[in-house]
Design an enzyme around this catalytic site. Structure first.
Site, PDB file in Angstrom:
ATOM      1  CB  SER A  21     -26.283  13.064  56.433  1.00  0.00           C
ATOM      2  OG  SER A  21     -25.240  12.775  57.311  1.00  0.00           O
ATOM      3  CG  ASN A  22     -21.020  14.750  57.455  1.00  0.00           C
ATOM      4  OD1 ASN A  22     -21.307  15.998  57.883  1.00  0.00           O
ATOM      5  ND2 ASN A  22     -20.652  13.704  58.064  1.00  0.00           N
ATOM      6  NE  ARG A  73      -6.581  -2.389  53.715  1.00  0.00           N
ATOM      7  CZ  ARG A  73      -7.990  -2.419  54.291  1.00  0.00           C
ATOM      8  NH1 ARG A  73      -8.902  -1.617  53.838  1.00  0.00           N
ATOM      9  NH2 ARG A  73      -8.029  -3.465  54.925  1.00  0.00           N
ATOM     10  CB  ILE A 100      -9.074   0.744  56.718  1.00  0.00           C
ATOM     11  CG1 ILE A 100      -9.719   0.755  58.250  1.00  0.00           C
ATOM     12  CG2 ILE A 100      -7.369   1.161  57.169  1.00  0.00           C
ATOM     13  CD1 ILE A 100      -9.333  -0.313  59.014  1.00  0.00           C
ATOM     14  CG  ASN A 115     -12.176  10.807  58.247  1.00  0.00           C
ATOM     15  OD1 ASN A 115     -13.275  10.365  57.446  1.00  0.00           O
ATOM     16  ND2 ASN A 115     -12.157  10.464  59.421  1.00  0.00           N
ATOM     17  CG  HIS A 117     -13.674   9.972  64.340  1.00  0.00           C
ATOM     18  ND1 HIS A 117     -13.835   8.611  63.965  1.00  0.00           N
ATOM     19  CD2 HIS A 117     -13.360   9.727  65.676  1.00  0.00           C
ATOM     20  CE1 HIS A 117     -13.597   7.790  64.791  1.00  0.00           C
ATOM     21  NE2 HIS A 117     -13.633   8.085  66.005  1.00  0.00           N
ATOM     22  CB  SER A 144     -12.477  15.595  65.525  1.00  0.00           C
ATOM     23  OG  SER A 144     -12.832  15.389  66.723  1.00  0.00           O
ATOM     24  CB  THR A 149      -1.597  11.084  59.124  1.00  0.00           C
ATOM     25  OG1 THR A 149      -2.223  10.661  60.251  1.00  0.00           O
ATOM     26  CG2 THR A 149      -1.641  12.474  59.056  1.00  0.00           C
ATOM     27  CD  GLU A 151      -2.160   7.956  65.338  1.00  0.00           C
ATOM     28  OE1 GLU A 151      -2.356   7.951  66.421  1.00  0.00           O
ATOM     29  OE2 GLU A 151      -1.134   8.929  65.060  1.00  0.00           O
ATOM     30  CG  ASP A 153     -10.307   7.443  63.292  1.00  0.00           C
ATOM     31  OD1 ASP A 153     -10.678   7.971  62.294  1.00  0.00           O
ATOM     32  OD2 ASP A 153     -10.892   6.545  63.844  1.00  0.00           O
TER      33      ASP A 153
END
Length: 224
Positions: A21-22, A73, A100, A115, A117, A144, A149, A151, A153
């Site tokens: 949707s985004n 990953r 992730i 991103n 969130h 948001s 980065t 970290e 979110d």
């Protein structure tokens, strides 16, 4: 860094895992002439992601990379980066990409990876954000857009949309309004980047050369 005005179009690759949707909001924004961004490709880690159909309907190239076909990953992220880089994008947009990302992948796209969130970061990193906001008795919730980065979110914020929580809200009704806000601010953030207005520096995110506050640009979104 890119600058606005007569700069060439900003090529974008969008990563999805679901309905998209985004992604659709971005497609519609670009089609309306509101943004100098150009979506070069949409890549999904799931072949059944409905967002792939949205992209194909808009004439955008699509690619499926099934993470289950890779040994870990790092191997998947290396293949994903190679697929992205084939399109030479200036920006990579995560639009419901449920993976992730490894530190090496994030570093490779430092300053050009966005991103969205569904919370007012730094509140409620991770999952189930709408129910967590309700359980906490919050009066406001939202979404948001941030630079990614290492970290989770946790990257510098570009823009947030604030949504009021009604007394009778459920997680589903709240999620619906937050999604509406997402569809407003994600195209806005991508447009700002494409115009060269938003950049990432060592000190944080900047808009028109001015360091943004920790909360980013804050917009209050009223559901119609």
């Amino acid at each position: 860094m890119r600058s606005g005005g007569s700069s060439p179009q900003c090529k974008v690759v969008v990563l999805i895992s679901g309905s998209g949707s985004n992604l659709q909001a971005l497609i519609d924004s670009i089609a309306s002439g509101d943004s100098p961004a150009q979506i070069s490709a949409v890549i999904s880690n799931r072949a059944d992601a409905y967002g792939l159909q949205r992209a194909q309907a808009a004439g955008i190239a699509t690619l499926v990379l099934d993470h289950k076909q890779f040994e870990g990953r790092e191997a998947f992220d290396a293949a994903l980066a190679a697929a992205i880089d084939a399109y030479q994008p200036q920006l990579v947009v995560l639009a419901g990409f449920m993976r992730i990302l490894s530190a090496g992948f994030v570093r490779h796209y430092q300053g050009r990876l966005l991103n969205i969130h569904p919370s007012l970061l730094p509140k409620y990193k991770g999952l189930h954000t709408h129910q967590r906001a309700l359980d906490a008795g919050d009066r406001e919730h939202g979404c948001s857009v941030h630079f990614v980065t290492e970290e989770l979110d946790g990257g510098p914020l570009v823009v947030q949309a604030v949504v009021a929580i009604a007394a009778d809200d459920s997680a589903d009704t709240l999620a619906q309004r937050v999604h509406g806000a997402e569809h407003q601010i994600y195209p806005l953030a991508v447009r700002w980047f494409a115009e060269g207005r938003v950049q990432l520096h060592e000190q944080g995110a900047t808009l028109d050369g001015q360091l943004l506050p920790a909360s980013g640009q804050v917009l209050h979104y009223a559901d119609s």
